[in-house]
Design a protein around this motif. Structure first.
Motif, PDB file in Angstrom:
ATOM      1  N   ASP A 140       0.794  -1.014   0.048  1.00 34.95           N
ATOM      2  CA  ASP A 140       0.005   0.030  -0.023  1.00 34.95           C
ATOM      3  C   ASP A 140       0.874   1.215   0.166  1.00 34.95           C
ATOM      4  OD1 ASP A 140      -2.265  -1.303  -0.012  1.00 34.95           O
ATOM      5  OD2 ASP A 140      -2.392  -1.429   2.464  1.00 34.95           O
ATOM      6  N   MET A 141       0.563   2.190  -0.694  1.00 39.82           N
ATOM      7  CA  MET A 141       1.138   3.581  -0.856  1.00 39.82           C
ATOM      8  C   MET A 141       0.241   4.653  -0.596  1.00 39.82           C
ATOM      9  SD  MET A 141       3.035   4.796  -4.255  1.00 39.82           S
ATOM     10  CE  MET A 141       1.610   4.552  -5.362  1.00 39.82           C
ATOM     11  N   PHE A 142       0.844   5.642   0.028  1.00 38.13           N
ATOM     12  CA  PHE A 142       0.129   6.850   0.414  1.00 38.13           C
ATOM     13  C   PHE A 142       0.848   8.167   0.032  1.00 38.13           C
ATOM     14  CE2 PHE A 142       2.586   5.827   3.965  1.00 38.13           C
ATOM     15  CZ  PHE A 142       2.944   7.068   4.443  1.00 38.13           C
ATOM     16  N   ARG A 143       0.265   9.149  -0.165  1.00 39.90           N
ATOM     17  CA  ARG A 143       0.714  10.512  -0.464  1.00 39.90           C
ATOM     18  C   ARG A 143       1.083  11.264   1.041  1.00 39.90           C
ATOM     19  NH1 ARG A 143      -1.774  14.264  -5.285  1.00 39.90           N
ATOM     20  NH2 ARG A 143       0.145  15.064  -6.065  1.00 39.90           N
ATOM     21  N   SER A 192       9.396   6.208  -5.703  1.00 40.95           N
ATOM     22  CA  SER A 192       9.143   6.877  -6.920  1.00 40.95           C
ATOM     23  C   SER A 192       8.715   5.804  -7.880  1.00 40.95           C
ATOM     24  CB  SER A 192      10.299   7.657  -7.436  1.00 40.95           C
ATOM     25  OG  SER A 192      11.668   6.930  -7.445  1.00 40.95           O
ATOM     26  N   LYS A 193       8.079   6.356  -8.881  1.00 42.92           N
ATOM     27  CA  LYS A 193       7.659   5.432  -9.897  1.00 42.92           C
ATOM     28  C   LYS A 193       8.674   5.243 -11.043  1.00 42.92           C
ATOM     29  CE  LYS A 193       3.987   5.179 -13.512  1.00 42.92           C
ATOM     30  NZ  LYS A 193       2.685   5.723 -14.127  1.00 42.92           N
ATOM     31  N   VAL A 194       8.762   4.032 -11.597  1.00 45.41           N
ATOM     32  CA  VAL A 194       9.926   3.528 -12.363  1.00 45.41           C
ATOM     33  C   VAL A 194       9.167   2.864 -13.422  1.00 45.41           C
ATOM     34  CG1 VAL A 194      11.843   3.445 -10.665  1.00 45.41           C
ATOM     35  CG2 VAL A 194      10.475   1.426 -11.021  1.00 45.41           C
ATOM     36  N   ASP A 195       9.943   2.556 -14.549  1.00 42.21           N
ATOM     37  CA  ASP A 195       9.389   1.941 -15.540  1.00 42.21           C
ATOM     38  C   ASP A 195       9.933   0.141 -15.299  1.00 42.21           C
ATOM     39  OD1 ASP A 195       8.535   0.607 -17.985  1.00 42.21           O
ATOM     40  OD2 ASP A 195       9.926   1.820 -19.221  1.00 42.21           O
ATOM     41  N   PRO A 196       8.844  -0.673 -15.315  1.00 44.39           N
ATOM     42  CA  PRO A 196       9.491  -2.089 -15.068  1.00 44.39           C
ATOM     43  C   PRO A 196      10.468  -2.780 -16.229  1.00 44.39           C
ATOM     44  CG  PRO A 196       7.096  -2.163 -15.752  1.00 44.39           C
ATOM     45  CD  PRO A 196       7.729  -0.766 -15.368  1.00 44.39           C
ATOM     46  N   HIS A 197      10.481  -2.037 -17.309  1.00 43.81           N
ATOM     47  CA  HIS A 197      11.328  -2.686 -18.474  1.00 43.81           C
ATOM     48  C   HIS A 197      12.355  -1.732 -18.915  1.00 43.81           C
ATOM     49  CE1 HIS A 197       8.123  -5.501 -19.576  1.00 43.81           C
ATOM     50  NE2 HIS A 197       7.094  -4.402 -19.338  1.00 43.81           N
ATOM     51  N   GLU A 198      12.791  -0.760 -17.888  1.00 42.95           N
ATOM     52  CA  GLU A 198      13.725   0.127 -18.023  1.00 42.95           C
ATOM     53  C   GLU A 198      15.107  -0.562 -17.971  1.00 42.95           C
ATOM     54  OE1 GLU A 198      15.566   4.336 -16.032  1.00 42.95           O
ATOM     55  OE2 GLU A 198      13.777   3.287 -15.249  1.00 42.95           O
ATOM     56  N   GLU A 219      13.692   5.495  -2.649  1.00 47.84           N
ATOM     57  CA  GLU A 219      14.550   6.494  -2.831  1.00 47.84           C
ATOM     58  C   GLU A 219      15.521   6.691  -1.723  1.00 47.84           C
ATOM     59  OE1 GLU A 219      15.129   8.369  -5.088  1.00 47.84           O
ATOM     60  OE2 GLU A 219      13.240   7.864  -6.538  1.00 47.84           O
ATOM     61  N   GLN A 220      16.787   7.085  -1.850  1.00 46.31           N
ATOM     62  CA  GLN A 220      17.776   7.191  -0.759  1.00 46.31           C
ATOM     63  C   GLN A 220      17.660   8.318   0.065  1.00 46.31           C
ATOM     64  OE1 GLN A 220      21.767   7.303  -2.440  1.00 46.31           O
ATOM     65  NE2 GLN A 220      21.723   5.052  -3.228  1.00 46.31           N
ATOM     66  N   GLN A 221      16.983   9.358  -0.408  1.00 48.57           N
ATOM     67  CA  GLN A 221      16.826  10.466   0.296  1.00 48.57           C
ATOM     68  C   GLN A 221      15.091  10.510   0.713  1.00 48.57           C
ATOM     69  OE1 GLN A 221      19.205  12.646   0.949  1.00 48.57           O
ATOM     70  NE2 GLN A 221      18.282  14.320   2.039  1.00 48.57           N
ATOM     71  N   GLN A 222      15.216  10.381   2.102  1.00 43.66           N
ATOM     72  CA  GLN A 222      13.810  10.410   2.735  1.00 43.66           C
ATOM     73  C   GLN A 222      13.349  11.656   3.167  1.00 43.66           C
ATOM     74  OE1 GLN A 222      12.081   7.408   2.766  1.00 43.66           O
ATOM     75  NE2 GLN A 222      13.727   6.629   1.554  1.00 43.66           N
ATOM     76  N   ASP A 223      12.738  12.568   2.050  1.00 40.50           N
ATOM     77  CA  ASP A 223      12.328  13.751   2.368  1.00 40.50           C
ATOM     78  C   ASP A 223      10.514  13.537   2.765  1.00 40.50           C
ATOM     79  OD1 ASP A 223      14.717  14.909   1.920  1.00 40.50           O
ATOM     80  OD2 ASP A 223      14.323  15.217  -0.051  1.00 40.50           O
ATOM     81  N   ALA A 224       9.962  14.725   2.908  1.00 36.99           N
ATOM     82  CA  ALA A 224       8.587  14.825   3.494  1.00 36.99           C
ATOM     83  C   ALA A 224       8.073  15.982   2.623  1.00 36.99           C
ATOM     84  CB  ALA A 224       8.405  14.934   4.777  1.00 36.99           C
ATOM     85  N   GLY A 225       8.196  15.811   1.167  1.00 32.38           N
ATOM     86  CA  GLY A 225       7.459  17.055   0.265  1.00 32.38           C
ATOM     87  C   GLY A 225       5.809  16.488   0.397  1.00 32.38           C
ATOM     88  N   ASP A 226       5.094  17.487  -0.160  1.00 35.84           N
ATOM     89  CA  ASP A 226       3.678  17.240  -0.289  1.00 35.84           C
ATOM     90  C   ASP A 226       3.329  16.218  -1.406  1.00 35.84           C
ATOM     91  OD1 ASP A 226       3.189  18.758   1.947  1.00 35.84           O
ATOM     92  OD2 ASP A 226       2.897  20.539   0.789  1.00 35.84           O
ATOM     93  N   ASP A 227       3.996  16.236  -2.218  1.00 39.23           N
ATOM     94  CA  ASP A 227       3.656  15.429  -3.453  1.00 39.23           C
ATOM     95  C   ASP A 227       4.552  14.294  -3.548  1.00 39.23           C
ATOM     96  OD1 ASP A 227       1.983  17.324  -4.383  1.00 39.23           O
ATOM     97  OD2 ASP A 227       3.310  18.541  -5.490  1.00 39.23           O
ATOM     98  N   MET A 228       5.233  13.833  -2.382  1.00 40.36           N
ATOM     99  CA  MET A 228       6.043  12.649  -2.455  1.00 40.36           C
ATOM    100  C   MET A 228       4.985  11.393  -2.022  1.00 40.36           C
ATOM    101  SD  MET A 228       9.644  13.933  -1.080  1.00 40.36           S
ATOM    102  CE  MET A 228      10.545  15.263  -1.680  1.00 40.36           C
TER     103      MET A 228
END
Length: 393
Positions: A140-143, A192-198, A219-228
């Motif tokens: 489960d993922m949340f904003r 963050s979103k990635v392409d599975p065939h990249e 992601e390595q940098q664990q920030d707390a931006g609103d759109d993350m």
């Protein structure tokens, strides 16, 4: 008192208040600077000093700590050199105190009880989670902005009244620090979103894409931006899962001990098994009978009759037996009619070009209006003529 990380005092004028610099050289906001100045003034008042004197006192303490750390590091290096002569490894020097202000990697460990309380609170809030795929597993993922909004709600104030150890939220910095209890305890991490065939040599497969299902990476940098986005690694309490596992073991153990059951229970299971086999046999007989019925009615009363037409459809159990019967559905060739209409239009246009007469008008009528479409008139064919011109004198 644990003071915030300061830059070296040599580059500041005497009495100036040093401003800590965040990771990557990011300067704090004016609100954070004002809050730090108020905190420094309050601490100076507690110690009975003015603000410049208190700042100089902090600088002196920091210089003493750095010098002590350097001396300790040199002693450890010397001891390590001596230990290498007697053994393969020596004591490793720890990081100096000045490195605490730098971003440290998050290491897995036992989660903080306050972080678990915070995670249970956020899981009970309407964060509108969505499903994502990480390392081949569904999570489960949340904003972040929804989680921050939940931390600013009165529900968090009630939770903090029951758990005074939870941080108090006064500004944006305290809000983000409270939220960062989750990644520090490995309960939720930023993705963050990635392409599975990249990075693959083959082109992307043309499969059925599930709407809203992302493939993400941490992601390595664990920030707390609103759109993350953050993904839940914390699955909540495992008590019910353990209870279900224990019940499954008890059920399997009970079935294994079937020879030791009382005679009444064994007779009941015997009759129930025969009843289940009879129902299964009737189901297969019905499936064979409906195929035979369709084959007979297909030639006698076309297009054929189906008994329980939704029996093998992807519907619920009750809808599989509704309706009881229905006629076989036949698809009419619509494409052929369109093709025949286009062929008739092309032949009419060719005939009009040869004869020089416009094609007849086409009329299409509907239940409400009548539309008449007339093809554009073509000019009659005129043969070319040659005219002789007099020579100019």
């Amino acid at each position: 008192m644990q003071s915030p990380p300061m830059p070296p005092p040599g580059g500041l004028p005497p009495g100036a208040i040093p401003i800590p610099v965040g990771p990557g050289g990011q300067m704090p906001s004016p609100q954070q600077i004002a809050a730090m100045q108020q905190q420094i003034a309050a601490e100076a008042q507690k110690h009975g000093m003015t603000v410049p004197e208190f700042v100089e006192h902090i600088k002196a303490q920091r210089m003493a700590q750095l010098q002590a750390a350097q001396r300790a590091q040199q002693q450890q290096q010397q001891q390590g050199g001596q230990g290498q002569q007697g053994g393969p490894q020596g004591p490793r020097p720890g990081p100096p105190p000045g490195a605490q202000g730098q971003p440290q990697p998050i290491r897995p460990g036992p989660p903080n009880p306050l972080a678990i309380t915070l995670a249970n609170f956020l899981k009970s809030q309407p964060l509108k989670p969505r499903t994502c795929i990480i390392n081949g597993e569904r999570k489960d993922m949340f904003r972040v902005k929804r989680a921050l909004r939940a931390l600013q709600s009165p529900a968090y104030a009630k939770l903090r009244a029951k758990n005074p150890g939870l941080p108090e939220i006064t500004d944006r910095a305290s809000l983000e620090n409270t939220f960062k209890l989750l990644p520090m305890s490995m309960l939720a991490l930023r993705v963050s979103k990635v392409d599975p065939h990249e990075g693959h040599d083959h082109p992307p497969k043309k499969g059925k894409r599930v709407k809203g299902l992302w493939t993400v990476k941490i992601e390595q940098q664990q920030d707390a931006g609103d759109d993350m986005y953050y993904v839940w690694l914390y699955e909540g309490s495992q008590i019910m899962r353990k209870v279900y596992g224990a019940l499954a073991l008890v059920l399997i153990f009970t079935v294994v001990l079937y020879p030791l059951w009382p005679l009444v229970l064994r007779q009941g299971v015997y009759y129930l098994s025969w009843g289940f086999l009879m129902l299964l046999g009737l189901f297969f007989l019905m499936a064979i009978f409906r195929v035979i019925l369709f084959c007979v009615t297909y030639f006698v009363v076309p297009p054929g009759l189906w008994l329980y037409p939704n029996l093998w459809e992807d519907v619920s159990f009750l809808d599989s037996f509704r309706p009881v019967w229905a006629w076989h559905e036949t698809t009419k060739p619509k494409k052929k009619k369109k093709a025949s209409k286009s062929v008739n239009a092309e032949s009419a246009a060719q005939l009009a070009g040869q004869t020089g007469h416009p094609p007849p008008a086409e009329a299409t009528t509907t239940a409400t209006t009548t539309q008449i479409q007339t093809a554009p008139q073509q000019r009659s064919y005129v043969a070319p003529r040659v005219e002789e011109l007099a020579d100019d004198e």
